[in-house]
Design a protein around this motif. Structure first.
Motif, PDB file in Angstrom:
ATOM      1  N   UNK A   1       4.714   6.306  -1.862  1.00  0.00           N
ATOM      2  CA  UNK A   1       5.406   7.148  -0.895  1.00  0.00           C
ATOM      3  C   UNK A   1       4.405   7.927  -0.052  1.00  0.00           C
ATOM      4  N   UNK A   2       4.730   8.203   1.234  1.00  0.00           N
ATOM      5  CA  UNK A   2       3.868   9.027   2.063  1.00  0.00           C
ATOM      6  C   UNK A   2       3.664  10.401   1.450  1.00  0.00           C
ATOM      7  N   UNK A   3       2.494  10.953   1.616  1.00  0.00           N
ATOM      8  CA  UNK A   3       2.198  12.274   1.088  1.00  0.00           C
ATOM      9  C   UNK A   3       2.764  13.350   1.991  1.00  0.00           C
ATOM     10  N   UNK A   4       2.834  14.555   1.482  1.00  0.00           N
ATOM     11  CA  UNK A   4       3.389  15.673   2.249  1.00  0.00           C
ATOM     12  C   UNK A   4       2.547  15.981   3.469  1.00  0.00           C
ATOM     13  N   UNK A   5       1.281  15.603   3.463  1.00  0.00           N
ATOM     14  CA  UNK A   5       0.404  15.905   4.596  1.00  0.00           C
ATOM     15  C   UNK A   5       0.761  15.090   5.824  1.00  0.00           C
ATOM     16  N   UNK A   6       1.521  13.984   5.621  1.00  0.00           N
ATOM     17  CA  UNK A   6       1.894  13.127   6.744  1.00  0.00           C
ATOM     18  C   UNK A   6       0.794  12.158   7.139  1.00  0.00           C
TER      19      UNK A   6
ATOM     20  N   UNK B   1       6.399  -3.016   0.771  1.00  0.00           N
ATOM     21  CA  UNK B   1       7.857  -3.105   0.848  1.00  0.00           C
ATOM     22  C   UNK B   1       8.294  -4.377   0.132  1.00  0.00           C
ATOM     23  N   UNK B   2       9.150  -4.218  -0.871  1.00  0.00           N
ATOM     24  CA  UNK B   2       9.758  -5.361  -1.536  1.00  0.00           C
ATOM     25  C   UNK B   2      11.167  -5.488  -0.982  1.00  0.00           C
ATOM     26  N   UNK B   3      11.325  -6.339   0.049  1.00  0.00           N
ATOM     27  CA  UNK B   3      12.622  -6.482   0.708  1.00  0.00           C
ATOM     28  C   UNK B   3      13.474  -7.450  -0.098  1.00  0.00           C
ATOM     29  N   UNK B   4      14.103  -6.917  -1.134  1.00  0.00           N
ATOM     30  CA  UNK B   4      14.891  -7.736  -2.060  1.00  0.00           C
ATOM     31  C   UNK B   4      16.373  -7.466  -1.809  1.00  0.00           C
ATOM     32  N   UNK B   5      16.814  -7.784  -0.600  1.00  0.00           N
ATOM     33  CA  UNK B   5      18.192  -7.546  -0.169  1.00  0.00           C
ATOM     34  C   UNK B   5      18.857  -8.901   0.032  1.00  0.00           C
ATOM     35  N   UNK B   6      19.918  -9.155  -0.695  1.00  0.00           N
ATOM     36  CA  UNK B   6      20.563 -10.463  -0.628  1.00  0.00           C
ATOM     37  C   UNK B   6      21.305 -10.645   0.692  1.00  0.00           C
TER      38      UNK B   6
ATOM     39  N   UNK C   1      24.498   0.402   8.589  1.00  0.00           N
ATOM     40  CA  UNK C   1      24.208  -0.521   7.491  1.00  0.00           C
ATOM     41  C   UNK C   1      22.910  -0.153   6.795  1.00  0.00           C
ATOM     42  N   UNK C   2      21.998   0.478   7.505  1.00  0.00           N
ATOM     43  CA  UNK C   2      20.736   0.885   6.876  1.00  0.00           C
ATOM     44  C   UNK C   2      20.977   2.003   5.875  1.00  0.00           C
TER      45      UNK C   2
ATOM     46  N   UNK D   1      13.234   4.390   5.424  1.00  0.00           N
ATOM     47  CA  UNK D   1      12.157   4.069   6.363  1.00  0.00           C
ATOM     48  C   UNK D   1      11.800   2.585   6.290  1.00  0.00           C
ATOM     49  N   UNK D   2      11.775   2.022   5.092  1.00  0.00           N
ATOM     50  CA  UNK D   2      11.444   0.601   4.929  1.00  0.00           C
ATOM     51  C   UNK D   2      12.480  -0.290   5.586  1.00  0.00           C
ATOM     52  N   UNK D   3      13.756  -0.025   5.325  1.00  0.00           N
ATOM     53  CA  UNK D   3      14.820  -0.850   5.888  1.00  0.00           C
ATOM     54  C   UNK D   3      14.992  -0.617   7.385  1.00  0.00           C
ATOM     55  N   UNK D   4      14.687   0.586   7.840  1.00  0.00           N
ATOM     56  CA  UNK D   4      14.718   0.840   9.284  1.00  0.00           C
ATOM     57  C   UNK D   4      13.643   0.022   9.982  1.00  0.00           C
TER      58      UNK D   4
END
Length: 315
Positions: free
Chosen positions: A16-21, A28-33, A56-57, A105-108
């Motif tokens: 995950x991104x850190x708080x510092x940005x 990304x494991x895009x495991x969407x059927x 849908x996201x 963020x990944x699915x977007x």
């Protein structure tokens, strides 16, 4: 199953991104059927008639938090039913809400801009529609076959994994842009043969179309830096590649290699840790929205139904 979900969630936390940005998503494991995509799209469209539409996201991201990223139609149904309460995904998910921003963020990045408002001109005039506005990479009227071959072994040049979906068809099949964007690469690559790379306007998606036709690979006049519309002709299916010599047919089977790379930072574009996702379920979904072309007397192709993206200013 529970162990795999926990392991996946732990890995997500580490990435995950850190708080510092200063950080960004690196995996990304895009495991969407396909069934989950289909369900989420239908519910998104249905919700547009309600006071509080649900994208849908949002549905997919909420479902992913409960399943460790392995999103099914039933998990999307559950997310839909829960969101009808008016509560936010974070309120509904409780402790699992810490994963929501990552999935959203990944699915977007993977799906952003593929659903929305568009219009197609028919004999009845311009028909405004909300729904799937991205197109299949294969033009309407041309048959193809495919299966989920993401991650299969490849040996030309060096041992590696297949990072796309091969769509098998006939020589000369028109290949089109899935969505609007900028031609970022065009020309010869020894692995992909004649290929085109299109970058989405939000910069998060890089579409890779490879093994285009020998002698006549590209749409006339297409060049690097061009802006293309969704459904615009890019080139023609072939079997070029696997050679350092340009314009060589060295692939056994005629097909389009279609790949999708996600980019959260420009340093990821060309590196040893690029993020390519399994697009097989997405290609299945896009098959329902195919653009029509006709061959003109001079041998060129003309789009039959003009298209406008109503969510974006024309270029």
């Amino acid at each position: 199953m529970k162990f795999r979900v926990i392991l996946t969630l732990i890995l997500i936390l580490l990435l995950l991104p850190t708080a510092s940005g200063a950080d960004y998503i690196k995996w990304v494991d895009f495991n969407v059927s396909y069934e989950a995509l289909d369900k989420a799209l239908a519910l998104d469209i249905r919700s547009q008639e309600q006071d509080h539409p649900v994208s849908w996201i949002t549905l997919l991201s909420t479902a992913a938090c409960r399943t460790g990223g392995k999103v099914t139609a039933s998990s999307v149904d559950r997310a839909w039913n829960e969101l009808q309460s008016g509560k936010s995904p974070q309120e509904l998910l409780g402790d699992l809400s810490k994963y929501y921003d990552y999935y959203f963020e990944s699915y977007s990045a993977a799906l952003g801009g593929l659903v929305g408002n568009f219009s197609i001109e028919t004999q009845q005039g311009w028909q405004p529609t909300y729904g799937l506005k991205a197109f299949s990479p294969i033009a309407a009227g041309y048959g193809y076959s495919h299966y989920d071959d993401f991650g299969a072994g490849r040996s030309y040049g060096f041992a590696r994994k297949h990072l796309g979906n091969d769509l098998l068809g006939s020589p000369g099949t028109p290949i089109v842009a899935v969505e609007a964007g900028t031609v970022e690469a065009i020309g010869w690559n020894q692995y992909g043969g004649w290929r085109v790379g299109i970058r989405s306007f939000d910069r998060h998606r890089y579409y890779y179309y490879a093994h285009l036709q020998k002698d006549n690979p590209f749409a006339p006049g297409l060049k690097e830096g061009d802006q293309v519309e969704a459904g615009q002709l890019l080139g023609f299916m072939g079997r070029t590649g696997y050679s350092t010599k340009e314009n060589t047919n060295n692939i056994e089977i005629v097909h389009l290699h279609f790949g999708l790379q996600l980019i959260f930072d420009e340093s990821q574009k060309d590196c040893n840790s690029e993020i390519w996702i399994d697009v097989y379920p997405l290609v299945r979904l896009l098959n329902r929205h195919r653009v029509s072309y006709q061959r003109t007397p001079d041998g060129t192709f003309q789009r039959i139904y003009p298209y406008k993206d109503l969510d974006r200013a024309p270029f």
